[in-house]
Scaffold this motif. Structure first.
Motif, PDB file in Angstrom:
ATOM      1  N   PHE A  48       0.788  -1.233   0.000  1.00  0.00           N
ATOM      2  CA  PHE A  48       0.000   0.000   0.000  1.00  0.00           C
ATOM      3  C   PHE A  48       0.825   1.291   0.000  1.00  0.00           C
ATOM      4  O   PHE A  48       0.263   2.377  -0.067  1.00  0.00           O
ATOM      5  CB  PHE A  48      -0.947   0.015   1.205  1.00  0.00           C
ATOM      6  N   VAL A  49       2.152   1.175   0.089  1.00  0.00           N
ATOM      7  CA  VAL A  49       2.998   2.368   0.060  1.00  0.00           C
ATOM      8  C   VAL A  49       3.861   2.323  -1.192  1.00  0.00           C
ATOM      9  O   VAL A  49       4.559   1.340  -1.429  1.00  0.00           O
ATOM     10  CB  VAL A  49       3.885   2.459   1.320  1.00  0.00           C
ATOM     11  N   PRO A 175      -1.912   0.493   9.031  1.00  0.00           N
ATOM     12  CA  PRO A 175      -3.022   0.895   8.151  1.00  0.00           C
ATOM     13  C   PRO A 175      -3.751   2.135   8.642  1.00  0.00           C
ATOM     14  O   PRO A 175      -4.222   2.940   7.836  1.00  0.00           O
ATOM     15  CB  PRO A 175      -3.949  -0.338   8.160  1.00  0.00           C
ATOM     16  N   VAL A 176      -3.836   2.287   9.967  1.00  0.00           N
ATOM     17  CA  VAL A 176      -4.464   3.503  10.498  1.00  0.00           C
ATOM     18  C   VAL A 176      -3.678   4.731  10.052  1.00  0.00           C
ATOM     19  O   VAL A 176      -4.252   5.732   9.593  1.00  0.00           O
ATOM     20  CB  VAL A 176      -4.535   3.434  12.043  1.00  0.00           C
ATOM     21  N   ALA A 177      -2.350   4.646  10.168  1.00  0.00           N
ATOM     22  CA  ALA A 177      -1.513   5.782   9.767  1.00  0.00           C
ATOM     23  C   ALA A 177      -1.564   6.018   8.265  1.00  0.00           C
ATOM     24  O   ALA A 177      -1.619   7.164   7.805  1.00  0.00           O
ATOM     25  CB  ALA A 177      -0.070   5.541  10.219  1.00  0.00           C
ATOM     26  N   THR A 180      -5.184   7.451   7.311  1.00  0.00           N
ATOM     27  CA  THR A 180      -5.666   8.644   8.000  1.00  0.00           C
ATOM     28  C   THR A 180      -4.620   9.757   7.991  1.00  0.00           C
ATOM     29  O   THR A 180      -4.809  10.788   7.344  1.00  0.00           O
ATOM     30  CB  THR A 180      -6.056   8.321   9.456  1.00  0.00           C
ATOM     31  N   VAL A 181      -3.513   9.535   8.683  1.00  0.00           N
ATOM     32  CA  VAL A 181      -2.479  10.572   8.760  1.00  0.00           C
ATOM     33  C   VAL A 181      -1.788  10.742   7.415  1.00  0.00           C
ATOM     34  O   VAL A 181      -1.527  11.872   6.971  1.00  0.00           O
ATOM     35  CB  VAL A 181      -1.447  10.218   9.851  1.00  0.00           C
ATOM     36  N   ALA A 182      -1.433   9.622   6.764  1.00  0.00           N
ATOM     37  CA  ALA A 182      -0.778   9.632   5.456  1.00  0.00           C
ATOM     38  C   ALA A 182       0.504  10.457   5.464  1.00  0.00           C
ATOM     39  O   ALA A 182       0.819  11.159   4.498  1.00  0.00           O
ATOM     40  CB  ALA A 182      -1.740  10.142   4.379  1.00  0.00           C
ATOM     41  N   TRP A 183       1.266  10.363   6.553  1.00  0.00           N
ATOM     42  CA  TRP A 183       2.542  11.079   6.675  1.00  0.00           C
ATOM     43  C   TRP A 183       3.495  10.226   7.500  1.00  0.00           C
ATOM     44  O   TRP A 183       3.199   9.880   8.636  1.00  0.00           O
ATOM     45  CB  TRP A 183       2.324  12.424   7.362  1.00  0.00           C
TER      46      TRP A 183
END
Length: 443
Positions: A48-49, A175-177, A180-183
């Motif tokens: 996913f990254v 996955p939460v990061a 949501t945060v995406a940083w």
């Protein structure tokens, strides 16, 4: 009196040849648990990254783990060398180590954060990244130091649970990061999980140290001797860790810097997976250091068992990684070609195997508190690694970084083996000379 003798026997049994195999099994179990959960963590990251983003994130994470690992290993190795050899005065040694690690982690973390945002182009002048590095170094140091403390106080059986908690925490938080945060999702998830487990473990460890529960009241070192020895060992082990563990942990940052984020991502993913093989040997070596310090007369036999067992586990692990990792990464993201990834896996696994004899030898030197040779060898090979990295990474990418590590590991083991051979021959020559002296007098 009988109850006191029984208590003494139970306390003493936490150290020595009988416990080294059991503790080695616990530590190997902790490493396997960490490896399995780590696979899940990096599988999600690879899927996913994007490689360009993942390379930057792993570069930041490598700075955190490099600095944190150096401090925790430096103070932690001093714990494992001194705490088993001291009685109730272990409280003073423990408190001193806690204060020292906190001061070092904040200071070194601040410097590392500033260097990261000044040197890494993709994070240039992003001071939020610098702050993340500071907090991350503190959390990673605390977690690593508590793991060493558990081993030093005869609670190696706790380490698998702690590793599982960190591994699950990272998998849940990533996955939460990401969504949501995406940083800086990868280092953020690792740091939060590490800090959480460290916060839970600290009061439990402190209670055992303060009360001396199940630990011997008397030791080979007095309180004053223990403090002198602790400061001497922590200085050398921190330097040794920096030149060895710190240099290796920093390699994903260096590959990203010299070969670009995409190649840095490939290297970081493979390095994170293959590093589990290094952790197996390193964890067993820590167990050897603890028990060889408490029962030095059995050190040689312990070392042989540890080398054999870690060799078998590492060999089996190498076969599994070579078969699974290249195809798995390609399925997760076609940007990771099978052939290119396979080359990196093979080279890094070969380096892990070559490293095992050095790890066992270095553990024996630390148990005997003879660190001059490991320091000299680590310094020389660190210079070699830094000299090789720019050219090899620039021409071969991730594979170049792997070759640099392989040559670094081979040089360490060669130097340790050469010194051991020279020392044995010298000792044999001296013993033969001593045997001849009485005969000459007799004549």
């Amino acid at each position: 009196m009988s109850a006191e003798l029984d208590a003494a026997v139970r306390s003493a049994s936490r150290y020595g040849a009988r416990r080294v195999e059991r503790d080695a099994i616990y530590l190997a179990g902790a490493t396997v648990a960490n490896a399995v959960l780590g696979m899940g963590f990096w599988t999600f990251a690879a899927r996913f990254v994007e490689p360009s983003q993942l390379g930057v994130m792993t570069a930041v994470l490598s700075v955190i783990t490099a600095v944190g690992s150096v401090i925790s290993a430096g103070v932690g190795d001093a714990y494992t060398a001194v705490l088993p050899a001291v009685g109730d005065d272990r409280r003073t040694v423990y408190r001193r180590g806690q204060r020292l690690s906190a001061g070092l982690s904040f200071t070194a973390g601040g410097v590392a954060g500033l260097v990261t945002v000044c040197v890494l182009p993709e994070a240039r002048f992003q001071f939020a990244v610098a702050l993340l590095v500071v907090v991350g170094v503190f959390g990673w140091t605390a977690l690593g130091l508590q793991s060493s403390t558990l081993i030093a106080i005869g609670r190696a059986s706790w380490t698998p649970v702690a590793n599982v908690a960190v591994g699950i925490g990272k998998i849940v938080l990533l996955p939460v990061a990401v969504f949501t945060v995406a940083w800086q999702s990868i280092p953020l998830a690792v740091v939060v999980a590490a800090v959480g487990v460290a916060v839970v473990l600290r009061p439990m460890i402190r209670r055992i140290v303060e009360t001396g529960e199940g630990l011997p009241a008397q030791g080979a070192l007095s309180g004053d001797q223990a403090m002198v020895e602790f400061h001497r060992v922590v200085t050398r082990t921190t330097a040794l860790s920096g030149l060895n563990l710190g240099v290796l942990s920093l390699t994903p940052f260096l590959v990203t810097l010299f070969a670009g984020p995409a190649e840095g991502a490939r290297f970081a993913l493979v390095f994170a997976i293959v590093s589990t093989l290094d952790f197996i040997g390193a964890s067993m070596a820590v167990s050897l250091e603890v028990h060889a310090s408490g029962e030095p007369e059995s050190a040689a036999s312990m070392a042989k068992k540890i080398l054999l067992r870690s060799g078998v586990v590492t060999g089996v692990g190498t076969i599994g990684l070579v078969v699974v990792v290249p195809g798995a990464l390609h399925l997760l993201n076609p940007a990771y070609g099978v052939t290119e990834t396979l080359v990196v896996v093979l080279i890094l696994c070969a380096g892990s195997i070559l490293r095992l004899p050095y790890l066992v030898w270095a553990a024996l030197q630390q148990a005997r508190r003879r660190l001059r040779a490991p320091l000299t060898f680590s310094g020389a090979t660190a210079i070699l690694l830094f000299a090789l990295m720019p050219g090899l990474c620039g021409s071969l990418g991730a594979a170049g970084g792997a070759w640099a590590i392989l040559l670094h590991q081979a040089a360490l083991t060669f130097l340790a083996g050469a010194l051991t051979l020279v020392t044995r021959r010298r000792r044999t020559s001296i013993e033969q000379g001593e045997e001849l002296v009485p005969r000459r007098h007799g004549e």
